[in-house]
Scaffold this motif. Sequence first.
Motif, PDB file in Angstrom:
ATOM      1  N   MET A  72       3.944  11.226  -8.067  1.00 41.90           N
ATOM      2  CA  MET A  72       3.200  11.436  -6.714  1.00 41.90           C
ATOM      3  C   MET A  72       2.029  10.735  -6.766  1.00 41.90           C
ATOM      4  O   MET A  72       1.066  10.658  -7.743  1.00 41.90           O
ATOM      5  N   VAL A  73       1.846  10.055  -5.790  1.00 40.08           N
ATOM      6  CA  VAL A  73       0.524   9.179  -5.414  1.00 40.08           C
ATOM      7  C   VAL A  73      -0.807   9.997  -5.415  1.00 40.08           C
ATOM      8  O   VAL A  73      -0.905  10.991  -4.701  1.00 40.08           O
ATOM      9  N   ASP A  74      -1.923   9.704  -6.298  1.00 41.64           N
ATOM     10  CA  ASP A  74      -3.054  10.362  -6.251  1.00 41.64           C
ATOM     11  C   ASP A  74      -3.618  10.506  -5.096  1.00 41.64           C
ATOM     12  O   ASP A  74      -3.409   9.639  -4.107  1.00 41.64           O
ATOM     13  N   PHE A  78      -1.560  12.491   9.978  1.00 40.92           N
ATOM     14  CA  PHE A  78      -2.248  13.109   8.789  1.00 40.92           C
ATOM     15  C   PHE A  78      -1.670  12.285   7.571  1.00 40.92           C
ATOM     16  O   PHE A  78      -1.996  12.680   6.554  1.00 40.92           O
ATOM     17  N   LYS A  79      -0.572  11.442   7.463  1.00 40.41           N
ATOM     18  CA  LYS A  79       0.022  10.727   6.494  1.00 40.41           C
ATOM     19  C   LYS A  79      -0.998   9.976   5.759  1.00 40.41           C
ATOM     20  O   LYS A  79      -0.644   9.696   4.376  1.00 40.41           O
ATOM     21  N   PRO A 104       0.795  -1.422  -0.168  1.00 45.50           N
ATOM     22  CA  PRO A 104      -0.071   0.148  -0.118  1.00 45.50           C
ATOM     23  C   PRO A 104       0.736   1.207  -0.220  1.00 45.50           C
ATOM     24  O   PRO A 104       2.099   1.275   0.389  1.00 45.50           O
ATOM     25  N   PHE A 105       0.236   2.365  -0.472  1.00 50.40           N
ATOM     26  CA  PHE A 105       0.945   3.523  -0.774  1.00 50.40           C
ATOM     27  C   PHE A 105      -0.048   4.767   0.275  1.00 50.40           C
ATOM     28  O   PHE A 105      -1.181   4.518   0.177  1.00 50.40           O
ATOM     29  N   TYR A 106       0.761   5.673   0.576  1.00 50.71           N
ATOM     30  CA  TYR A 106      -0.191   6.858   1.279  1.00 50.71           C
ATOM     31  C   TYR A 106      -0.546   7.798   0.147  1.00 50.71           C
ATOM     32  O   TYR A 106       0.105   8.208  -0.788  1.00 50.71           O
ATOM     33  N   PRO A 107      -1.774   8.519   0.298  1.00 47.71           N
ATOM     34  CA  PRO A 107      -2.204   9.419  -0.474  1.00 47.71           C
ATOM     35  C   PRO A 107      -1.116  10.769  -0.622  1.00 47.71           C
ATOM     36  O   PRO A 107      -0.449  10.985   0.590  1.00 47.71           O
ATOM     37  N   ASN A 108      -0.748  11.310  -1.620  1.00 52.83           N
ATOM     38  CA  ASN A 108       0.060  12.092  -1.961  1.00 52.83           C
ATOM     39  C   ASN A 108       1.793  12.058  -1.580  1.00 52.83           C
ATOM     40  O   ASN A 108       2.517  12.757  -1.193  1.00 52.83           O
TER      41      ASN A 108
END
Length: 442
Positions: A212-214, A415-416, A190-194
Amino acid sequence: MSKIYVLDTNVLLQDPYSIFSFEENEVIIPAVVLEEVDSKKRYMDEIGRNARQVARMIDGLRETGKLHEGITLENGGEIRIELNHRSFHQLQEIFIEKTNDNRILAVAKNLSLEEETKENGKQVILVSKDALVRVKADAIGLLSEDFLSDRVVENDHIYTGYINVFIDTELLNRFYEKGELLLSDIANHPFYPNQFILLKDALGSSSSAIGMVDQNAHKVKKLVFDHDHIWGIKPRNVQQTMAVELLLRNDLPLVTLIGKAGTGKTLLALAAGLMQTEDFGDYKKLLVARPIVPVGKDLGFLPGEKQEKLRPWMQPIYDNLEYLFNAKKPGELEAILAGMGSIEVEALTYIRGRSIPDQYIIIDEAQNLTKHEVKTILTRVGEGSKIVLMGDPEQIDHPYLDAYNNGLTYVVERFKDQKIAGHVKLVKGERSGIAQLAADIL
């Protein structure tokens, strides 16, 4: 077997709810700790607020039983105010002065000796944020621990905001052509937003790209902005390029930047704020603030008007503004700022309680804020505003904070995974060769 935890005053002043963090064990608060908490309750800062909160909580517990006999907590533990075991006989030959720290050590030591005489005696542990108190405890054969329940992260696992991913050359070429890739095509974790992704060729060539992840965490996309320069400032490394992307994105109202001195946090944030306020007109005002820790958050003893008092503590901000405006003559920067009227430099003390709409807000040295203070600031951000929190978690002046429990680290971690927030850790110093070397080896 349950344990007995003796709490130092600084544990309660750092986290008033710490008494509920010890599960089904016994928590002891020495009487001298109550005296120290009482002496702090009139302070008009975070320590005073926590002291008053501790007093209210203990008073509330008093209604359910006698504190000196012990009260059972909801989590199954027990809390007791220790009025006995105050004898200094065991320590008088080691620590001559009866300081409050030594009195707390005496309580813990006497309790430990008493438990040792019992057949099923409990282990007694002194909990303190003060390293020297823990050293003293070790010297007298007493177990001691730091209070770690308030830590947001463990050790060096603070979120960096970016990750390296090695992909096939074909995928890298497709990213160049289409400007995006599905995250499922490049990795199965998994990736984090932004979150930023440094795409690198798995075959080892020099080909690479920044994506950059959307906000839905489905795709990685090319960066939006042309980073040739912002107010004459050009990003010098890949992390600064990431920072500029975050600072210029209007769809990210919360940005956090961490990094050592000289990595360009303040300069980049000011340049981005000036561009969006003065050139683009996205915001009505640029507000820059920083906590005044060195003078105990009280400017009353300095001579002059408010701006004259603020100037020594705001000087790092003014230094960067002088560079951006190319102001070299005495008084030139003041004249520029007075003429513009859209730039406000404040101490954090003076923005409490305000509602701040349609402004680009920069909070410098945010690592010196507590969790409560940073929450107070973020809840004051009005509609249409963007706030940038930045600092170096390794340089903390607050007596009860460290790299892992301060307000800046707290915001980064909380907030990540939020769509509205972006973060990056700057790692390379760009101030000068000597500045980078000093940051690394001193």
